[in-house]
Design a protein around this motif. Structure first.
Motif, PDB file in Angstrom:
ATOM      1  N   VAL A 156     -33.060 -39.104  48.833  1.00  0.00           N
ATOM      2  CA  VAL A 156     -33.055 -37.991  49.798  1.00  0.00           C
ATOM      3  C   VAL A 156     -33.821 -36.804  49.232  1.00  0.00           C
ATOM      4  N   SER A 157     -33.592 -36.514  47.954  1.00  0.00           N
ATOM      5  CA  SER A 157     -34.287 -35.400  47.321  1.00  0.00           C
ATOM      6  C   SER A 157     -35.793 -35.641  47.261  1.00  0.00           C
ATOM      7  N   SER A 158     -36.204 -36.894  47.008  1.00  0.00           N
ATOM      8  CA  SER A 158     -37.629 -37.214  46.968  1.00  0.00           C
ATOM      9  C   SER A 158     -38.279 -37.038  48.340  1.00  0.00           C
ATOM     10  N   LEU A 159     -37.526 -37.348  49.393  1.00  0.00           N
ATOM     11  CA  LEU A 159     -38.040 -37.106  50.744  1.00  0.00           C
ATOM     12  C   LEU A 159     -38.302 -35.615  50.943  1.00  0.00           C
ATOM     13  N   GLY A 160     -37.348 -34.784  50.518  1.00  0.00           N
ATOM     14  CA  GLY A 160     -37.548 -33.346  50.609  1.00  0.00           C
ATOM     15  C   GLY A 160     -38.724 -32.879  49.780  1.00  0.00           C
ATOM     16  N   ASP A 161     -38.899 -33.465  48.584  1.00  0.00           N
ATOM     17  CA  ASP A 161     -40.040 -33.104  47.737  1.00  0.00           C
ATOM     18  C   ASP A 161     -41.359 -33.440  48.428  1.00  0.00           C
ATOM     19  N   GLY A 162     -41.403 -34.601  49.079  1.00  0.00           N
ATOM     20  CA  GLY A 162     -42.620 -34.982  49.790  1.00  0.00           C
ATOM     21  C   GLY A 162     -42.920 -34.051  50.948  1.00  0.00           C
ATOM     22  N   ILE A 163     -41.879 -33.614  51.646  1.00  0.00           N
ATOM     23  CA  ILE A 163     -42.063 -32.656  52.736  1.00  0.00           C
ATOM     24  C   ILE A 163     -42.662 -31.357  52.214  1.00  0.00           C
ATOM     25  N   THR A 164     -42.096 -30.852  51.113  1.00  0.00           N
ATOM     26  CA  THR A 164     -42.582 -29.591  50.546  1.00  0.00           C
ATOM     27  C   THR A 164     -43.964 -29.752  49.932  1.00  0.00           C
ATOM     28  N   HIS A 165     -44.225 -30.920  49.331  1.00  0.00           N
ATOM     29  CA  HIS A 165     -45.521 -31.166  48.701  1.00  0.00           C
ATOM     30  C   HIS A 165     -46.655 -31.022  49.716  1.00  0.00           C
ATOM     31  N   ALA A 166     -46.419 -31.447  50.942  1.00  0.00           N
ATOM     32  CA  ALA A 166     -47.442 -31.305  51.977  1.00  0.00           C
ATOM     33  C   ALA A 166     -47.401 -29.930  52.618  1.00  0.00           C
ATOM     34  N   ALA A 167     -46.187 -29.388  52.845  1.00  0.00           N
ATOM     35  CA  ALA A 167     -46.060 -28.153  53.616  1.00  0.00           C
ATOM     36  C   ALA A 167     -46.381 -26.898  52.811  1.00  0.00           C
ATOM     37  N   LEU A 168     -45.997 -26.863  51.519  1.00  0.00           N
ATOM     38  CA  LEU A 168     -46.145 -25.631  50.749  1.00  0.00           C
ATOM     39  C   LEU A 168     -47.605 -25.183  50.615  1.00  0.00           C
ATOM     40  N   PRO A 169     -48.544 -26.083  50.271  1.00  0.00           N
ATOM     41  CA  PRO A 169     -49.943 -25.632  50.229  1.00  0.00           C
ATOM     42  C   PRO A 169     -50.449 -25.155  51.589  1.00  0.00           C
ATOM     43  N   LEU A 170     -50.016 -25.820  52.658  1.00  0.00           N
ATOM     44  CA  LEU A 170     -50.440 -25.389  53.991  1.00  0.00           C
ATOM     45  C   LEU A 170     -49.844 -24.028  54.345  1.00  0.00           C
ATOM     46  N   ILE A 171     -48.601 -23.788  53.937  1.00  0.00           N
ATOM     47  CA  ILE A 171     -47.992 -22.470  54.156  1.00  0.00           C
ATOM     48  C   ILE A 171     -48.757 -21.411  53.371  1.00  0.00           C
ATOM     49  N   ALA A 172     -49.110 -21.748  52.115  1.00  0.00           N
ATOM     50  CA  ALA A 172     -49.867 -20.797  51.299  1.00  0.00           C
ATOM     51  C   ALA A 172     -51.218 -20.485  51.938  1.00  0.00           C
ATOM     52  N   LEU A 173     -51.824 -21.481  52.577  1.00  0.00           N
ATOM     53  CA  LEU A 173     -53.122 -21.253  53.225  1.00  0.00           C
ATOM     54  C   LEU A 173     -53.018 -20.288  54.402  1.00  0.00           C
ATOM     55  N   THR A 174     -51.835 -20.183  55.013  1.00  0.00           N
ATOM     56  CA  THR A 174     -51.669 -19.214  56.099  1.00  0.00           C
ATOM     57  C   THR A 174     -51.577 -17.782  55.568  1.00  0.00           C
ATOM     58  N   LEU A 175     -51.403 -17.656  54.232  1.00  0.00           N
ATOM     59  CA  LEU A 175     -51.254 -16.324  53.633  1.00  0.00           C
ATOM     60  C   LEU A 175     -52.516 -15.866  52.925  1.00  0.00           C
ATOM     61  N   THR A 176     -53.294 -16.809  52.367  1.00  0.00           N
ATOM     62  CA  THR A 176     -54.491 -16.430  51.616  1.00  0.00           C
ATOM     63  C   THR A 176     -55.474 -17.585  51.569  1.00  0.00           C
ATOM     64  N   ARG A 177     -56.751 -17.230  51.408  1.00  0.00           N
ATOM     65  CA  ARG A 177     -57.794 -18.235  51.192  1.00  0.00           C
ATOM     66  C   ARG A 177     -58.371 -18.114  49.787  1.00  0.00           C
ATOM     67  N   ASP A 178     -57.763 -17.295  48.959  1.00  0.00           N
ATOM     68  CA  ASP A 178     -58.233 -17.085  47.600  1.00  0.00           C
ATOM     69  C   ASP A 178     -57.839 -18.286  46.741  1.00  0.00           C
ATOM     70  N   PRO A 179     -58.814 -19.030  46.194  1.00  0.00           N
ATOM     71  CA  PRO A 179     -58.467 -20.210  45.388  1.00  0.00           C
ATOM     72  C   PRO A 179     -57.595 -19.875  44.180  1.00  0.00           C
ATOM     73  N   MET A 180     -57.821 -18.732  43.558  1.00  0.00           N
ATOM     74  CA  MET A 180     -57.023 -18.370  42.394  1.00  0.00           C
ATOM     75  C   MET A 180     -55.574 -18.115  42.785  1.00  0.00           C
ATOM     76  N   ALA A 181     -55.363 -17.495  43.935  1.00  0.00           N
ATOM     77  CA  ALA A 181     -53.993 -17.252  44.399  1.00  0.00           C
ATOM     78  C   ALA A 181     -53.284 -18.568  44.687  1.00  0.00           C
ATOM     79  N   LEU A 182     -54.015 -19.511  45.281  1.00  0.00           N
ATOM     80  CA  LEU A 182     -53.426 -20.824  45.544  1.00  0.00           C
ATOM     81  C   LEU A 182     -53.120 -21.559  44.239  1.00  0.00           C
ATOM     82  N   ALA A 183     -54.002 -21.376  43.246  1.00  0.00           N
ATOM     83  CA  ALA A 183     -53.772 -22.020  41.952  1.00  0.00           C
ATOM     84  C   ALA A 183     -52.526 -21.457  41.268  1.00  0.00           C
ATOM     85  N   VAL A 184     -52.282 -20.158  41.454  1.00  0.00           N
ATOM     86  CA  VAL A 184     -51.099 -19.531  40.850  1.00  0.00           C
ATOM     87  C   VAL A 184     -49.825 -20.159  41.410  1.00  0.00           C
TER      88      VAL A 184
END
Length: 424
Positions: A14-42
């Motif tokens: 169950v936890s791995s399912l949640g990790d997979g959800i976040t693994h895809a969603a978190l970078p996409l959420i970050a992209l809605t906040l910034t397009r700066d590659p360094m900020a995404l790397a942080v």
């Protein structure tokens, strides 16, 4: 398998399912906040920092604490933690610094949970090498299926309903996992050492790995492997697009080949261990990884490249079952947390070097160069560590770890038998 293993497996699935959800969603959420590659790397790097900063200390603390309570507490804390960015997203006040802070704290929770789970499993399974291989095979297969197949598309789909939705879904997965872990049987704490300062205990755990050639060989493989794989993954998307003509949708399918191979490898790991011996099997899987990446670098079309990636994934899946199972069978219970965290820290520290190496080689030479370099690194590592993790050393370590008067578990024995085991 003890009944408790089913609950532990369900909790981690169950936890791995949640990790997979976040693994895809978190970078996409970050992209809605910034397009700066360094900020995404942080944001990406923040999740690995706890292992670099506190890996060995975390292992020393796990060796002092009750492991079931540590797992339960870590999952509960991560469930509560996800409520913060979810609320911020709902209120439209989410920011990159907040995401980075959450990623760091999630990584810290993962450090304690993963280390405690690694140390708890041998106690639950009575340190039986055959059961440990079977258990790690099932855990690895479930993790690959949930975080590699089911989780990412679910995360992308949930994100269309709102930025807070995938975060709440992962929070729910941690909560369910915590409730299941809470029902696991309590295990007696290992015989405590003379109470020493935490730093001294942490150093003792790290030195235990570096003094033992078998454990050092088991730790070097994922460390060098991370350099090689990160060097490859840094340029893999560009390589697939420019040299293989794979589009965005096709790249997702391309990566699925590695996950399919990983499932297969996890499933056949025990068979390889029995047929070849654990030491020889680990050497063969390491060599297969290097040769597969060599084939990927030389591939002229997506189909050959996908097959090479699947073979590499299968070898990785088998390695990630055999190596941890062996470590859990031979390391004393009171050192398990520190040994596991030291090995994981070495692997995590190596990853940034691989990413830098891949980018530099691709910029200086050619897009294929990082793949060839990764293959060479893996093959050299195979040769260097072959004698460190030989069947003879593995069998000697298992005999030494077997309870006095108890059965010896010859999980590592292959067709060829050697006399006079090496001193560890």
């Amino acid at each position: 398998m003890p009944a408790g293993f089913g609950r532990l497996w369900t909790a981690q699935t169950v936890s791995s399912l949640g990790d997979g959800i976040t693994h895809a969603a978190l970078p996409l959420i970050a992209l809605t906040l910034t397009r700066d590659p360094m900020a995404l790397a942080v944001v990406t790097a923040a999740g690995t920092l706890p292992w670099l900063l506190f890996g060995v200390l975390g292992g020393a603390l796990v060796d002092r604490w009750d492991r079931r309570r540590t797992m339960w507490g870590a999952d509960t804390a991560r469930a509560v933690l996800f409520a913060v960015p979810a609320a911020a997203a709902a209120l439209d006040v989410l920011s990159v610094p907040l995401l980075a802070a959450v990623a760091f704290l999630l990584g810290l929770g993962g450090l304690f949970f993963d280390t405690a789970a690694t140390a708890y499993l041998p106690d639950l399974l009575r340190r039986d090498p055959a059961l440990l291989e079977r258990a790690n095979s099932r855990l690895r297969a479930a993790q690959t299926a949930m975080s590699g197949f089911a989780g990412p598309p679910a995360g992308s789909a949930l994100l269309t309903l709102g930025r807070a939705v995938p975060l709440l879904a992962d929070a729910m997965s941690f909560l369910i996992s915590a409730l299941l872990v809470r029902t696991l049987p309590a295990m007696p704490r290992p015989v405590p050492e003379v109470r020493e300062p935490l730093l001294r205990q942490a150093r003792a755990g790290a030195s235990y790995v570096f003094r033992d050639r078998l454990l050092l060989g088991l730790a070097l493989r994922p460390a060098v492997g991370n350099i090689a794989f990160l060097a490859m993954e840094t340029v893999l998307a560009l390589f697939a697009h420019d040299r293989l003509g794979i589009d965005t949708f096709g790249f997702g399918l391309f990566l699925t080949a590695e996950a399919i191979g990983g499932l297969l490898g996890a499933g056949i790991a025990s068979v390889l261990g029995r047929r070849l011996g654990t030491g020889t099997a680990l050497t063969c899987t390491a060599a297969t990884e290097g040769l597969a990446i060599l084939g990927l670098a030389a591939a002229a079309n997506p189909y050959v490249a996908g097959l090479a990636l699947a073979v590499c994934g299968a070898a990785m899946g088998a390695t990630m079952v055999l190596g941890p199972s062996l470590r859990q069978a031979i390391v004393p219970a009171h050192l398990m947390g520190r040994v596991a965290s030291t090995s994981r820290m070495l692997a995590m520290c190596a990853a940034p070097f691989g990413a830098f190496l891949g980018g530099w080689l691709a910029t200086t030479y050619d897009i294929r160069t990082p793949l060839y370099a990764a293959a060479v690194l893996l093959l050299v590592m195979t040769v260097v560590t072959a004698s460190m993790t030989s069947n003879r050393r593995v069998e000697a370590a298992l005999r030494a770890a077997a309870p006095a008067g108890g059965p010896d578990h010859p999980v590592s024995k292959g067709p060829a038998k050697e006399s006079a085991p090496d001193a560890l």
